[in-house]
Motif scaffolding. Sequence first.
Motif, PDB file in Angstrom:
ATOM      1  N   PRO A  55       0.806  -1.230   0.000  1.00 27.40           N
ATOM      2  CA  PRO A  55       0.000   0.000   0.000  1.00 27.40           C
ATOM      3  C   PRO A  55       0.834   1.273   0.000  1.00 27.40           C
ATOM      4  N   ALA A  56       1.972   1.261   0.701  1.00 24.61           N
ATOM      5  CA  ALA A  56       2.814   2.453   0.750  1.00 24.61           C
ATOM      6  C   ALA A  56       3.357   2.814  -0.632  1.00 24.61           C
ATOM      7  N   ARG A  57       3.464   1.826  -1.526  1.00 26.19           N
ATOM      8  CA  ARG A  57       3.939   2.087  -2.894  1.00 26.19           C
ATOM      9  C   ARG A  57       2.911   2.880  -3.698  1.00 26.19           C
ATOM     10  N   PHE A  58       1.657   2.915  -3.211  1.00 25.58           N
ATOM     11  CA  PHE A  58       0.588   3.642  -3.910  1.00 25.58           C
ATOM     12  C   PHE A  58       0.284   4.975  -3.229  1.00 25.58           C
ATOM     13  N   ALA A  59       1.249   5.501  -2.473  1.00 30.18           N
ATOM     14  CA  ALA A  59       1.029   6.751  -1.737  1.00 30.18           C
ATOM     15  C   ALA A  59       0.668   7.909  -2.661  1.00 30.18           C
ATOM     16  N   ALA A  60       1.151   7.866  -3.906  1.00 31.03           N
ATOM     17  CA  ALA A  60       0.894   8.962  -4.848  1.00 31.03           C
ATOM     18  C   ALA A  60      -0.585   9.101  -5.190  1.00 31.03           C
ATOM     19  N   THR A  61      -1.381   8.078  -4.950  1.00 31.33           N
ATOM     20  CA  THR A  61      -2.815   8.142  -5.271  1.00 31.33           C
ATOM     21  C   THR A  61      -3.625   8.827  -4.184  1.00 31.33           C
ATOM     22  N   GLY A  62      -3.039   9.021  -2.982  1.00 31.43           N
ATOM     23  CA  GLY A  62      -3.786   9.597  -1.876  1.00 31.43           C
ATOM     24  C   GLY A  62      -4.804   8.655  -1.270  1.00 31.43           C
ATOM     25  N   LYS A  63      -4.662   7.343  -1.537  1.00 31.42           N
ATOM     26  CA  LYS A  63      -5.640   6.367  -1.053  1.00 31.42           C
ATOM     27  C   LYS A  63      -4.972   5.285  -0.195  1.00 31.42           C
ATOM     28  N   VAL A  64      -3.929   5.654   0.526  1.00 32.10           N
ATOM     29  CA  VAL A  64      -3.189   4.653   1.298  1.00 32.10           C
ATOM     30  C   VAL A  64      -4.075   3.964   2.325  1.00 32.10           C
ATOM     31  N   SER A  65      -4.853   4.749   3.074  1.00 36.57           N
ATOM     32  CA  SER A  65      -5.699   4.153   4.112  1.00 36.57           C
ATOM     33  C   SER A  65      -6.744   3.229   3.498  1.00 36.57           C
ATOM     34  N   LEU A  66      -7.370   3.655   2.397  1.00 37.14           N
ATOM     35  CA  LEU A  66      -8.385   2.825   1.752  1.00 37.14           C
ATOM     36  C   LEU A  66      -7.781   1.540   1.204  1.00 37.14           C
ATOM     37  N   ILE A  67      -6.638   1.651   0.517  1.00 39.24           N
ATOM     38  CA  ILE A  67      -5.981   0.453  -0.023  1.00 39.24           C
ATOM     39  C   ILE A  67      -5.585  -0.478   1.115  1.00 39.24           C
ATOM     40  N   SER A  68      -5.041   0.078   2.196  1.00 41.16           N
ATOM     41  CA  SER A  68      -4.670  -0.747   3.350  1.00 41.16           C
ATOM     42  C   SER A  68      -5.879  -1.462   3.922  1.00 41.16           C
ATOM     43  N   GLY A  69      -6.996  -0.723   4.027  1.00 41.00           N
ATOM     44  CA  GLY A  69      -8.198  -1.329   4.564  1.00 41.00           C
ATOM     45  C   GLY A  69      -8.727  -2.454   3.702  1.00 41.00           C
ATOM     46  N   VAL A  70      -8.755  -2.229   2.392  1.00 40.58           N
ATOM     47  CA  VAL A  70      -9.254  -3.254   1.465  1.00 40.58           C
ATOM     48  C   VAL A  70      -8.377  -4.503   1.516  1.00 40.58           C
ATOM     49  N   LEU A  71      -7.061  -4.316   1.451  1.00 43.56           N
ATOM     50  CA  LEU A  71      -6.161  -5.468   1.462  1.00 43.56           C
ATOM     51  C   LEU A  71      -6.191  -6.190   2.800  1.00 43.56           C
ATOM     52  N   ASN A  72      -6.205  -5.441   3.894  1.00 46.90           N
ATOM     53  CA  ASN A  72      -6.231  -6.083   5.206  1.00 46.90           C
ATOM     54  C   ASN A  72      -7.544  -6.817   5.436  1.00 46.90           C
ATOM     55  N   ALA A  73      -8.634  -6.305   4.859  1.00 46.58           N
ATOM     56  CA  ALA A  73      -9.921  -6.999   4.977  1.00 46.58           C
ATOM     57  C   ALA A  73      -9.833  -8.395   4.389  1.00 46.58           C
TER      58      ALA A  73
END
Length: 422
Positions: A345-363
């Motif tokens: 998720p940290a690799r996608f920081a440029a999208t501004g969606k780190v928390s959302l991506i982290s949440g989706v993947l962790n789910a």
Amino acid sequence: MIRREHLEDERACRFLVYALCAVYFAGYFARLDYAVVIAEIVRSEGLLKSDAALATTACFVTYGAGQLLSGWLGDRVSPKRLIFAGLAGSAVCNGLLSLCSGVGSMTAVWAVNGMAQSMLWPPMMRLMTGYLPTPWVEKGCVDTLVASSSATVTLYLTAPLILRMGSWRGMFRLAAALSGAAALGWLLSMGRFEKRHGAPAAWRREEESAPGGVDLSMASLLTEGGLLFAMFAIVMQGTLRDGVTTWLPSYLTEVFHLPTSSSILSSVLLPLFCVFSVRISVAVKGRFFGGGEIRCSRFLFRLGTVLSLLMAALFTASAACSVLLAAALTGCMHGVNMMLICNLPARFAATGKVSLISGVLNACTYIGSALSTYVFALAAQRFGWRVTVLCWAGVCVLGAAACTLGGPRCRRMLAGLKKGME
């Protein structure tokens, strides 16, 4: 592109990482305590394994679903408040569970605990990527995973003592006290931290975007970025990581006829090995896979397949052999967790969606966890533990296949993001 104001004071970086480690330690302690004493609950309350597993399954389901909501909220509201609410809610749930006696009430309370626990990881990722420089983000991810493993080790060492001195209910009273104290400490310490350091510019929504930024929808990230394949691999990782950890004490009790307390104590090797495996996986990724998280995950799944087949072949060799192989297998899965849920998720920081991506993947981890806790219990009851261990090998094969299919898409998307930020 997104502007960031990272902390330059190393002491402030270290303080934030240590504070997050304390949060995750307390959170893990208050979530995995049920899994650690489930064998004793089955024995003392006269429950079927599948009935006792309903509470754990419900927790995993609500935790996974809550990750989506928490991930969405984590990009919009104060992460300090979300984390406090999660810890405080978990403290209440643990206190209530110590008073429960029926399957229905246990399942209901532990389902609420899963929702409370889901408020921890996505805002933690937002704090790390918002405040910390890139090297500190990876350090923070590693250290928080080590903290979670340390919590599990503490649980395995504490549970036998509590069971011998009293009953399984004492475990939940201890977890309630620990998570309640951690919630209060977090609120007070982060209040002072925010007064001193403020909030990163990337959190001020009016300043998030600028010409030349990278704007991608979540749908594009899932399909074109290969995150759908990563999600499936994470489901497989969660199936093994939590399924093996939850049922190994029962496996040792039933196959080798060890007392419940001894089985729990023997299982302490699993989280101990995880502490080393997370750091080893990071080193292996950099040394042999060019920093590629998905390629490293594919290797770890393949190694897990070999370990599972060895465990099935040496099924009745010795309890020590089974524990060592299970520890290595769960260590591989913790390595996959580090790669796909922490680093990716940290690799996608440029999208501004780190928390959302982290949440989706962790789910996705807890979709697998929910499935494994109940399905492995049924498999063990109907077909025995050898067939169950062979199922673990099949899960590893599926995880490796998902990494093989999703890797090229993810690499292309990350290359495009890097180019767009230049």
